[in-house]
Design a protein around this motif. Structure first.
Motif, PDB file in Angstrom:
ATOM      1  N   ILE A  46      16.488  16.399  35.087  1.00  0.00           N
ATOM      2  CA  ILE A  46      17.518  14.816  34.183  1.00  0.00           C
ATOM      3  C   ILE A  46      18.464  15.708  32.874  1.00  0.00           C
ATOM      4  O   ILE A  46      17.713  16.068  32.289  1.00  0.00           O
ATOM      5  CB  ILE A  46      16.676  13.939  33.099  1.00  0.00           C
ATOM      6  N   THR A  47      19.835  15.794  34.176  1.00  0.00           N
ATOM      7  CA  THR A  47      20.408  16.927  33.214  1.00  0.00           C
ATOM      8  C   THR A  47      22.142  16.371  33.568  1.00  0.00           C
ATOM      9  O   THR A  47      22.678  15.909  34.184  1.00  0.00           O
ATOM     10  CB  THR A  47      20.358  18.715  33.130  1.00  0.00           C
ATOM     11  N   PRO A  48      23.034  17.060  32.563  1.00  0.00           N
ATOM     12  CA  PRO A  48      24.668  16.032  32.643  1.00  0.00           C
ATOM     13  C   PRO A  48      25.090  17.442  33.771  1.00  0.00           C
ATOM     14  O   PRO A  48      25.511  18.365  33.128  1.00  0.00           O
ATOM     15  CB  PRO A  48      25.495  16.562  31.454  1.00  0.00           C
ATOM     16  N   ILE A  49      24.981  17.112  34.737  1.00  0.00           N
ATOM     17  CA  ILE A  49      25.598  17.702  36.003  1.00  0.00           C
ATOM     18  C   ILE A  49      27.551  17.909  36.128  1.00  0.00           C
ATOM     19  O   ILE A  49      27.947  18.742  36.019  1.00  0.00           O
ATOM     20  CB  ILE A  49      24.893  18.243  37.208  1.00  0.00           C
ATOM     21  N   THR A  50      27.605  16.783  35.199  1.00  0.00           N
ATOM     22  CA  THR A  50      29.048  16.623  35.477  1.00  0.00           C
ATOM     23  C   THR A  50      29.828  16.058  34.552  1.00  0.00           C
ATOM     24  O   THR A  50      28.839  16.171  33.452  1.00  0.00           O
ATOM     25  CB  THR A  50      29.471  15.463  36.567  1.00  0.00           C
ATOM     26  N   GLY A  51      30.963  16.457  33.870  1.00  0.00           N
ATOM     27  CA  GLY A  51      31.450  15.574  32.655  1.00  0.00           C
ATOM     28  C   GLY A  51      31.573  16.794  31.953  1.00  0.00           C
ATOM     29  O   GLY A  51      31.487  17.927  32.206  1.00  0.00           O
ATOM     30  N   GLY A  52      31.594  16.608  30.717  1.00  0.00           N
ATOM     31  CA  GLY A  52      31.993  17.438  29.201  1.00  0.00           C
ATOM     32  C   GLY A  52      30.602  18.729  28.848  1.00  0.00           C
ATOM     33  O   GLY A  52      31.139  19.816  28.543  1.00  0.00           O
ATOM     34  N   ALA A  53      29.855  18.172  29.285  1.00  0.00           N
ATOM     35  CA  ALA A  53      29.029  18.990  29.478  1.00  0.00           C
ATOM     36  C   ALA A  53      27.752  19.648  30.780  1.00  0.00           C
ATOM     37  O   ALA A  53      27.150  20.061  30.508  1.00  0.00           O
ATOM     38  CB  ALA A  53      27.505  18.351  28.414  1.00  0.00           C
ATOM     39  N   PHE A  55      28.718  22.078  32.128  1.00  0.00           N
ATOM     40  CA  PHE A  55      28.413  23.528  31.870  1.00  0.00           C
ATOM     41  C   PHE A  55      26.767  23.944  31.949  1.00  0.00           C
ATOM     42  O   PHE A  55      26.111  24.801  32.514  1.00  0.00           O
ATOM     43  CB  PHE A  55      29.145  24.368  31.160  1.00  0.00           C
ATOM     44  N   LEU A  56      26.024  22.514  31.132  1.00  0.00           N
ATOM     45  CA  LEU A  56      24.806  22.990  30.748  1.00  0.00           C
ATOM     46  C   LEU A  56      24.030  22.390  31.979  1.00  0.00           C
ATOM     47  O   LEU A  56      22.918  23.176  32.454  1.00  0.00           O
ATOM     48  CB  LEU A  56      24.570  21.491  29.602  1.00  0.00           C
ATOM     49  N   GLY A  57      24.387  21.677  32.373  1.00  0.00           N
ATOM     50  CA  GLY A  57      23.473  20.863  33.855  1.00  0.00           C
ATOM     51  C   GLY A  57      22.945  21.954  35.016  1.00  0.00           C
ATOM     52  O   GLY A  57      21.936  22.169  35.067  1.00  0.00           O
ATOM     53  N   ALA A  58      24.526  22.985  34.579  1.00  0.00           N
ATOM     54  CA  ALA A  58      24.972  23.773  36.175  1.00  0.00           C
ATOM     55  C   ALA A  58      24.116  24.687  35.896  1.00  0.00           C
ATOM     56  O   ALA A  58      22.985  25.184  36.449  1.00  0.00           O
ATOM     57  CB  ALA A  58      25.663  23.970  36.349  1.00  0.00           C
ATOM     58  N   GLU A  59      23.524  25.543  34.492  1.00  0.00           N
ATOM     59  CA  GLU A  59      22.860  26.389  33.880  1.00  0.00           C
ATOM     60  C   GLU A  59      21.819  26.055  34.272  1.00  0.00           C
ATOM     61  O   GLU A  59      20.980  26.989  35.036  1.00  0.00           O
ATOM     62  CB  GLU A  59      23.285  26.774  32.969  1.00  0.00           C
ATOM     63  N   GLN A  60      21.347  24.901  33.674  1.00  0.00           N
ATOM     64  CA  GLN A  60      20.157  24.817  33.649  1.00  0.00           C
ATOM     65  C   GLN A  60      18.985  24.952  35.217  1.00  0.00           C
ATOM     66  O   GLN A  60      18.310  24.774  35.247  1.00  0.00           O
ATOM     67  CB  GLN A  60      19.666  23.036  32.691  1.00  0.00           C
ATOM     68  N   MET A  61      20.069  23.597  35.908  1.00  0.00           N
ATOM     69  CA  MET A  61      19.951  23.262  37.291  1.00  0.00           C
ATOM     70  C   MET A  61      19.473  24.733  37.692  1.00  0.00           C
ATOM     71  O   MET A  61      18.206  25.049  38.911  1.00  0.00           O
ATOM     72  CB  MET A  61      21.330  22.764  38.112  1.00  0.00           C
ATOM     73  N   SER A  62      20.738  26.230  37.913  1.00  0.00           N
ATOM     74  CA  SER A  62      20.581  27.394  38.358  1.00  0.00           C
ATOM     75  C   SER A  62      18.899  28.118  37.378  1.00  0.00           C
ATOM     76  O   SER A  62      18.220  28.367  38.985  1.00  0.00           O
ATOM     77  CB  SER A  62      21.628  28.042  37.828  1.00  0.00           C
ATOM     78  N   TRP A  63      18.916  27.420  36.991  1.00  0.00           N
ATOM     79  CA  TRP A  63      17.573  28.722  36.412  1.00  0.00           C
ATOM     80  C   TRP A  63      16.001  28.163  36.456  1.00  0.00           C
ATOM     81  O   TRP A  63      15.383  28.808  37.062  1.00  0.00           O
ATOM     82  CB  TRP A  63      17.175  28.464  34.685  1.00  0.00           C
ATOM     83  N   ILE A  81      13.317  21.066  43.146  1.00  0.00           N
ATOM     84  CA  ILE A  81      14.407  20.634  41.838  1.00  0.00           C
ATOM     85  C   ILE A  81      15.828  19.601  42.386  1.00  0.00           C
ATOM     86  O   ILE A  81      16.248  20.019  43.126  1.00  0.00           O
ATOM     87  CB  ILE A  81      15.114  21.881  41.043  1.00  0.00           C
ATOM     88  N   VAL A  82      14.988  18.642  42.116  1.00  0.00           N
ATOM     89  CA  VAL A  82      16.608  17.742  42.541  1.00  0.00           C
ATOM     90  C   VAL A  82      17.300  17.205  40.582  1.00  0.00           C
ATOM     91  O   VAL A  82      17.008  16.754  40.257  1.00  0.00           O
ATOM     92  CB  VAL A  82      16.192  15.920  42.849  1.00  0.00           C
ATOM     93  N   GLY A  83      18.549  17.644  41.191  1.00  0.00           N
ATOM     94  CA  GLY A  83      19.375  17.484  40.226  1.00  0.00           C
ATOM     95  C   GLY A  83      19.723  15.934  39.702  1.00  0.00           C
ATOM     96  O   GLY A  83      20.203  15.315  41.113  1.00  0.00           O
ATOM     97  N   GLU A  84      19.157  15.575  38.771  1.00  0.00           N
ATOM     98  CA  GLU A  84      19.620  13.897  38.353  1.00  0.00           C
ATOM     99  C   GLU A  84      20.863  13.794  37.324  1.00  0.00           C
ATOM    100  O   GLU A  84      20.130  14.407  36.435  1.00  0.00           O
ATOM    101  CB  GLU A  84      18.221  12.957  37.871  1.00  0.00           C
ATOM    102  N   ASP A  85      21.969  13.379  37.860  1.00  0.00           N
ATOM    103  CA  ASP A  85      23.838  13.687  36.911  1.00  0.00           C
ATOM    104  C   ASP A  85      23.044  12.404  35.782  1.00  0.00           C
ATOM    105  O   ASP A  85      23.162  11.310  36.473  1.00  0.00           O
ATOM    106  CB  ASP A  85      24.751  13.827  38.130  1.00  0.00           C
ATOM    107  N   THR A  86      23.367  13.250  34.729  1.00  0.00           N
ATOM    108  CA  THR A  86      23.810  12.134  33.691  1.00  0.00           C
ATOM    109  C   THR A  86      24.524  12.541  32.207  1.00  0.00           C
ATOM    110  O   THR A  86      24.666  13.400  31.899  1.00  0.00           O
ATOM    111  CB  THR A  86      22.091  11.845  32.178  1.00  0.00           C
ATOM    112  N   PRO A  87      26.120  12.401  32.910  1.00  0.00           N
ATOM    113  CA  PRO A  87      27.185  12.777  32.327  1.00  0.00           C
ATOM    114  C   PRO A  87      26.984  12.073  30.493  1.00  0.00           C
ATOM    115  O   PRO A  87      27.098  10.439  30.649  1.00  0.00           O
ATOM    116  CB  PRO A  87      28.488  12.393  33.050  1.00  0.00           C
TER     117      PRO A  87
END
Lengths: 394, 306
Positions: A46-53, A55-63, A81-87
């Motif tokens: 559960i991480t912000p994959i879109t929106g202003g943050a 970058f954070l979710g994209a980086e976390q997901m990749s690792w 690993i399943v990304g769940e977007d929370t902008p």
């Protein structure tokens, strides 16, 4: 007519109550039911994959994805690993919806995140009711793991592999006091749990040391800080800027210069991104050191870079790798105890049994015996150099 | 006094951008009676298009003189958004032109989500920073002129002046040209205009071209100062809409005035009342206008024959 309306309300209320009860029972049943370890286990993140943050979710997901791909096979597990977007701009609403979805998924034995403190606060009760262990690699709000137990009854299934603001706040404030010898500090907050908690922690230490402080509060959707910069006194030494959007820290630093203010920006872990926050002379703190300086991590970094060409190693990714590693080991222990079947409760019981040598952030990872925090974790302070690089200064 | 001057500079910068966005809302509403809620995302696309050309022309180390560099970036964003406006009108609004008014409104919301998600898919979620601070040792920030103790940076002068020039050009186009006359006629009575030989489709397309191009310019002026992301369109669109309502939706001078009023309201609230409650104040202003003067400052009251 009135009777018909009353009847309709009664039917509706009964249906909602019954559905809620059914939902709780379903979640509880899923927690108790075993899941075959030979099947693919999903770990939602559960991480912000879109929106202003984003970058954070994209980086976390990749690792996290890289950790699952490289570590799970050696443990005999099949994990996705399943990304769940929370902008972050949408508040807690997406996280609430995502949490309900996760507890309804029987293949989800544990979760990563939520990445932000606001989303942890919004979802912890749901995960607690479902006995679902969730490890955040970035949510640092203090009262999730510290303070009176009565104030954090919904957080027993919450863990984090990075230190909280109870360390970050004093670390940042003490650096300002002892090393920068500040006299006047402006503290920003962004009207959401992460920055409010951290701003309060820093303000508390500064005030006790006799430093003059003032507070500015901006909505989380602010993009232009010019009017806020206008309110920064010309003799202020530091503006503490606990944002989750590093680009905003850069904007603020530039607008300080634009208006001829001498104060430097001191960003928190949320602004630790050298590609966006790069104003020379500014400071930034983070829960992770620069792992490129850890020789034991060379192979991991090389592998991750191969899987993510063109990307550079940031600070949010490595703790996500670590959190995934912990969950994989906890799931493996649960599978062994269940003879090929694991439950959410079993995974939850095993999380704190995990200890990892050659931890990606250096040394050995161990849990604190007093809380769901890492043992002996600390925050690091970097100063941005003229070439935009981050130099460890404290 | 210094604080007042600084806040006024902020207000003019912010207000210019809001006015350019508001003009897009007002132009489309004037001609089609449609609230184009995708307009904020056209603004966002403009900031991205400008960013692409900014990078192509050398980024923080421009390959051409600075004035030409900024002009090309702005014109490219305007052209890209004008093209986008044509596509949006053709595929999302024209098929619904005779449908109930709720249909194009829903279509507009759909276009808004389509644009923001498509842009994210194409260009990622990471903010895009024009890096104007790094151009020629921050010349856009350090040069300019002083008003008392307050510095007026060149970038702000350019933003305000360029927005003003665009607004004057629009006023001239609408009031002094045959195309503008056709737009006004279509706005006044579409059917009567058609009977007088005006090509309504062309006028509507041209209106979208104008409104979207202004949004593109606003996107660049905004993003020259702060990083842009795919999500900036939402708030900027709301503010532009608020400015259009305050000025009187459908009125071009109203949109200009509304944008500036909104900029001043936001800036002075942040400076003199509370940084925490500026959005509350701004949107309370919207509610107050909706209740007490729904036609806005310079709009026409909608008179219906009963």
């Amino acid at each position: 007519m009135k009777k018909a309306i009353a009847l309709a309300i009664a039917v509706l209320t009964t249906t909602v109550v019954a559905a809620s009860a059914q939902g709780s029972q379903t979640a509880a049943a899923k927690a108790a039911a075993g899941y075959s370890c030979s099947k693919t286990i999903s770990i939602p993140f559960i991480t912000p994959i879109t929106g202003g943050a984003g970058f954070l979710g994209a980086e976390q997901m990749s690792w996290a994805t890289y950790a699952a791909k490289t570590l799970a096979p050696a443990l005999g597990l099949k994990v996705k690993i399943v990304g769940e977007d929370t902008p972050v701009e949408q508040g807690a609403t997406p996280a609430n919806a995502v949490a309900q979805k996760i507890i309804g998924d029987s293949s989800a034995l544990a979760a990563l995140g939520p990445a932000t403190s606001g989303d942890v606060a919004a979802t912890a009760k749901v995960f607690y009711a479902a006995h679902l262990a969730h490890i955040s690699p970035s949510a640092t709000r203090t009262d999730f793991t510290q303070g009176p137990a009565s104030a954090r009854e919904e957080y027993p299934t919450f863990f984090r592999d990075v230190p909280g603001d109870y360390i970050q706040g004093p670390t940042d404030a003490n650096y300002m006091i002892k090393t920068l010898h500040v006299k006047k500090v402006v503290i920003m907050d962004f009207q959401e749990p992460y920055s409010l908690g951290l701003a309060a922690a820093v303000e508390n230490v500064l005030k006790k040391a006799g430093v003059s402080t003032s507070r500015l509060s901006a909505p989380n959707t602010t993009t232009d800080y010019s009017a806020y910069v206008t309110k920064v006194p010309s003799d202020a030494d530091i503006v503490f800027f606990p944002t989750q959007k590093p680009g905003d820290a850069q904007t603020f630093a530039q607008q300080l210069i634009e208006q001829g203010k001498k104060a430097k920006v001191f960003g928190s872990d949320g602004s630790n991104d050298s590609s966006q926050f790069k104003q020379p002379g500014s400071y930034v703190s983070n829960f992770a050191p620069d792992i490129t300086a850890i020789p034991a991590d060379a192979q991991i970094i090389a592998g991750w870079k191969k899987a993510n060409p063109g990307k550079s190693v940031g600070s949010f990714g490595p703790p996500s790798y670590g959190a995934t590693q912990i969950l994989l080991h906890a799931i493996k222990l649960a599978c062994n105890q269940g003879h090929g079947t694991a439950t959410r409760q079993a995974v939850l019981r095993n999380v704190k049994k995990v200890s990892i040598k050659n931890w990606i952030l250096g040394g050995t990872f161990k849990w604190s015996t007093k809380s769901n925090d890492p043992l002996n974790a600390k925050f690091y302070i970097f100063q941005i150099q003229s070439n935009g690089s981050y130099k460890l200064v404290g | 006094v210094d604080t007042f001057i600084q806040l006024t500079i902020d207000a003019l910068t912010l207000g210019s951008v809001y006015a350019l966005i508001a003009l897009g809302y007002t132009l489309v509403y004037g001609v089609l009676k449609l609230l184009n809620f995708a307009h904020g995302d056209v603004f966002m696309v403009g900031s991205f298009a400008g960013f692409g050309v900014f990078q192509l022309l050398g980024g923080a180390n421009p390959k051409v003189p600075l004035w030409l560099f900024l002009t090309l970036v702005t014109l490219a964003a305007m052209a890209a958004c004008a093209g986008l406006g044509v596509v949006i009108e053709r595929f999302a609004y024209r098929p619904l032109r005779d449908a109930p008014r709720i249909a194009p409104l829903i279509s507009a919301l759909g276009v808004s989500f389509f644009l923001s998600n498509s842009m994210q898919l194409l260009f990622g979620a990471a903010p895009k920073n024009y890096d104007t601070f790094d151009i020629h040792n921050a010349v856009l920030y350090t040069s300019g002129f002083d008003i008392g103790n307050v510095h007026m940076p060149l970038l702000r002068v350019i933003t305000i002046a360029a927005a003003f020039v665009l607004m004057v050009a629009l006023w001239f186009l609408v009031n002094k040209t045959r195309t503008g006359k056709a737009m006004r006629a279509t706005s006044f009575d579409r059917e009567a205009a058609a009977m007088m030989g005006i090509d309504i489709d062309k006028v509507i397309v041209f209106t979208f071209v104008l409104g979207s191009a202004l949004a593109g310019a606003a996107g660049v002026f905004f993003a020259l100062r702060v990083p842009t992301t795919v999500s900036i369109g939402f708030v900027a669109g709301l503010k532009g809409f608020t400015a259009a309502v305050i000025g009187g939706i459908g009125s071009i001078p109203g949109a200009m005035a509304g944008g500036l009023i909104l900029g001043f309201a936001e800036s002075y609230t942040q400076g003199y009342i509370s940084t925490q409650w500026s959005d509350l104040f701004v949107f309370s202003l919207l509610i107050a206008f909706m209740i007490f003067r729904p036609q806005g400052l310079l709009g026409r009251a909608d008179i219906r024959k009963v």
